[in-house]
Design a protein around this motif. Structure first.
Motif, short mmCIF file in Angstrom:
data_model
loop_
_atom_site.label_atom_id
_atom_site.label_comp_id
_atom_site.label_asym_id
_atom_site.label_seq_id
_atom_site.Cartn_x
_atom_site.Cartn_y
_atom_site.Cartn_z
N LYS A 114 0.50 -1.16 0.20
CA LYS A 114 -0.20 -0.49 -0.10
C LYS A 114 1.00 1.18 -0.05
O LYS A 114 0.59 2.46 -0.93
CB LYS A 114 -0.21 -0.02 1.65
N LEU A 115 1.84 1.03 0.71
CA LEU A 115 2.79 2.47 1.44
C LEU A 115 3.70 3.05 -0.78
O LEU A 115 3.62 4.08 -1.09
CB LEU A 115 4.15 2.29 2.11
N THR A 116 4.09 1.55 -0.71
CA THR A 116 5.00 1.48 -2.36
C THR A 116 3.82 2.00 -3.57
O THR A 116 4.10 2.71 -4.25
CB THR A 116 5.62 0.02 -2.57
N ARG A 117 2.51 1.89 -2.82
CA ARG A 117 1.77 2.65 -4.17
C ARG A 117 1.24 4.04 -3.78
O ARG A 117 0.92 5.24 -5.53
CB ARG A 117 0.80 2.03 -4.60
N LEU A 118 2.02 4.48 -3.08
CA LEU A 118 1.74 6.12 -2.67
C LEU A 118 3.34 6.50 -3.35
O LEU A 118 3.02 7.59 -2.99
CB LEU A 118 1.26 6.14 -1.07
N GLY A 119 4.06 5.47 -3.36
CA GLY A 119 5.79 6.48 -4.02
C GLY A 119 6.49 6.03 -2.66
O GLY A 119 7.17 6.53 -3.17
N TYR A 120 6.34 5.19 -1.79
CA TYR A 120 7.65 5.17 -0.46
C TYR A 120 8.34 3.93 -1.49
O TYR A 120 8.17 3.18 -1.93
CB TYR A 120 6.58 4.26 0.53
N ARG A 121 9.55 4.20 -1.31
CA ARG A 121 10.91 3.33 -1.87
C ARG A 121 11.18 2.52 -0.43
O ARG A 121 11.68 3.02 0.17
CB ARG A 121 11.73 3.77 -2.26
N LEU A 122 11.02 1.11 -0.68
CA LEU A 122 12.21 -0.12 -0.30
C LEU A 122 13.51 0.23 0.24
O LEU A 122 14.22 0.18 -0.46
CB LEU A 122 11.72 -1.62 -0.40
N LEU A 123 14.04 0.79 0.78
CA LEU A 123 15.39 0.84 1.97
C LEU A 123 16.12 0.00 2.57
O LEU A 123 17.46 -0.66 1.55
CB LEU A 123 15.16 1.95 2.21
N LEU A 124 14.87 -1.17 2.78
CA LEU A 124 15.93 -1.92 4.18
C LEU A 124 14.62 -2.84 4.13
O LEU A 124 13.84 -2.83 4.78
CB LEU A 124 16.22 -1.04 5.22
N TYR A 125 14.75 -4.25 3.61
CA TYR A 125 14.21 -5.19 4.19
C TYR A 125 14.87 -6.45 5.38
O TYR A 125 16.06 -6.95 4.91
CB TYR A 125 14.05 -5.88 3.29
N GLU A 126 14.62 -6.22 7.17
CA GLU A 126 15.57 -7.01 7.37
C GLU A 126 14.27 -8.23 8.13
O GLU A 126 13.05 -8.03 8.15
CB GLU A 126 16.40 -6.23 8.70
N PRO A 127 14.12 -9.00 8.88
CA PRO A 127 13.58 -9.91 9.38
C PRO A 127 12.41 -9.93 9.77
O PRO A 127 11.07 -9.97 11.06
CB PRO A 127 14.62 -10.81 10.50
N TYR A 128 13.04 -8.56 10.77
CA TYR A 128 11.64 -7.56 11.83
C TYR A 128 11.67 -6.14 11.71
O TYR A 128 10.37 -5.96 12.40
CB TYR A 128 11.38 -8.15 13.05
N THR A 129 12.48 -6.26 10.45
CA THR A 129 11.07 -3.88 10.32
C THR A 129 11.84 -4.05 8.62
O THR A 129 12.83 -5.08 8.30
CB THR A 129 12.67 -3.82 10.79
N ILE A 130 10.68 -3.27 8.32
CA ILE A 130 11.51 -3.55 7.23
C ILE A 130 11.25 -1.30 6.68
O ILE A 130 10.59 -0.88 7.23
CB ILE A 130 9.89 -3.78 6.16
N THR A 131 11.51 -0.53 5.74
CA THR A 131 12.32 0.56 6.23
C THR A 131 12.19 0.98 4.32
O THR A 131 12.24 0.54 3.89
CB THR A 131 13.44 1.41 6.70
N LEU A 132 11.39 2.26 4.68
CA LEU A 132 10.61 2.89 3.26
C LEU A 132 11.08 4.15 3.77
O LEU A 132 10.80 4.57 4.47
CB LEU A 132 9.07 2.76 2.97
N VAL A 133 11.53 4.32 2.56
CA VAL A 133 11.16 6.21 2.65
C VAL A 133 10.63 7.27 1.38
O VAL A 133 10.63 6.62 0.35
CB VAL A 133 12.99 6.78 2.04
N LYS A 134 10.34 8.52 1.90
CA LYS A 134 10.14 9.14 0.76
C LYS A 134 10.05 10.32 0.91
O LYS A 134 9.30 10.97 2.32
CB LYS A 134 7.82 8.65 0.53
N ASP A 135 10.04 11.78 0.10
CA ASP A 135 10.89 12.87 0.54
C ASP A 135 11.78 12.94 1.71
O ASP A 135 11.67 13.54 1.96
CB ASP A 135 9.73 13.54 0.05
N GLY A 136 12.77 12.13 1.84
CA GLY A 136 13.96 12.33 2.92
C GLY A 136 13.34 11.38 4.12
O GLY A 136 14.30 11.38 5.19
N ILE A 137 11.86 11.54 4.26
CA ILE A 137 11.66 10.74 6.19
C ILE A 137 11.62 9.10 5.64
O ILE A 137 10.76 8.61 4.97
CB ILE A 137 10.28 11.61 5.78
N ASN A 138 12.60 8.16 6.34
CA ASN A 138 12.31 7.23 6.73
C ASN A 138 10.21 6.67 7.61
O ASN A 138 10.56 7.45 8.64
CB ASN A 138 13.56 6.85 8.04
#
Length: 293
Positions: A114-138
């Motif tokens: 849902k967030l990637t459809r809004l323009g958030y980009r996958l930055l990091l994929y870990e077992p218990y945490t997924i980090t996305l970023v958009k406009d410089g905000i993680n």
């Protein structure tokens, strides 16, 4: 009466910041107070109390507006998904470094979609945490609160305590105040190894019998007592926040936490696998050098 900040040491500046936060006292600020308030994640609150006029205040206000917009967008996007914003709503006004959201394990990939459809980009994929970023905000989506892939709490333990809260005029899913106190303690002692004045204000303001009982249920009473002793020492003038645990004490506490409950132990293998990768070495170096987070 306004207090003069010039020619003061950090102990005196810290006590001035405390008076501004607790009593709303209009203090004069110098670069030392600005630096110390920034390290303690209470800068915007102090600038508002003293009615500071200047670019620094406007940058802080703009940073907060950007966070508010991201929170609003995420809350709308995650409608229908079990989630809760954590480490966001506090008794002090501040600009979070990122946005943290606890998401039910079976729905975290749907949240990412849902967030990637809004323009958030996958930055990091870990077992218990997924980090996305958009406009410089993680944006960190947590299944379980963890440090270096070692879980120090179960996500479902806090999702059960979610409620509706208000974040600068926006109604969002969050966790109860007593749960926020417990999570603040867990995060400061087991993940960051640093206690800031932002953490201290959250603990002091919202500490309750329910928070103490929750810490006992989560088996983190020792961490609570450690945090409270540090806060008391800062109030009496024995030390200045942020307070950094020694690397050895932090590591021993985290390992004892992980090994102390069998549901946390599986994450130990995830942590071991990362010991020698370049990112882990960089994170370890940063942890040794930093004085805040």
């Amino acid at each position: 009466m306004r207090s003069t900040a010039s020619s003061l040491n950090d102990v005196e500046r810290f006590r001035m910041i405390l008076r501004a936060l607790i009593n709303g006292e209009r203090i004069d600020v110098d670069q030392g107070i600005i630096r110390l308030a920034g390290l303690n994640k209470v800068l915007l609150h102090v600038l508002r109390v003293v009615d500071y006029r200047g670019e620094l205040r406007w940058r802080q206000e703009d940073g907060l507006r950007r966070i508010i917009n991201v929170v609003s967008e995420i809350e709308d996007a995650l409608d229908g998904i079990e989630h809760a914003f954590i480490k966001l709503i506090k008794p002090v006004v501040y600009v979070p470094a990122d946005v943290d959201v606890l998401v039910e394990r079976d729905q975290v990939l749907l949240a990412v979609a849902k967030l990637t459809r809004l323009g958030y980009r996958l930055l990091l994929y870990e077992p218990y945490t997924i980090t996305l970023v958009k406009d410089g905000i993680n944006v960190d989506l947590y299944v379980h609160p963890s440090a270096a892939n070692l879980t120090y709490a179960r996500g479902e333990e806090f999702l059960r305590l979610r409620t509706r809260g208000e974040y600068h005029g926006i109604e969002v899913n969050t966790i109860d105040r007593h749960a926020e106190v417990a999570l603040t303690i867990l995060h400061a002692i087991y993940k960051e190894g640093i206690l800031t004045l932002n953490d201290a204000m959250t603990i002091m303001t919202w500490l309750s019998n329910d928070a103490v009982k929750l810490c006992e249920q989560l088996r983190c009473r020792n961490a609570m007592e450690l945090a409270l002793s540090v806060i008391l020492s800062s109030i009496t003038g024995s030390l200045v926040l942020p307070y950094k645990l020694s690397l050895g004490i932090w590591a021993v506490n985290l390992l004892a936490r992980v090994l102390g409950r069998r549901e946390y132990v599986p994450s130990l293998m995830q942590g071991i696998r990362r010991i020698w990768d370049s990112r882990s070495i960089t994170q370890f170096t940063n942890r040794v050098m930093r004085i805040s987070y």
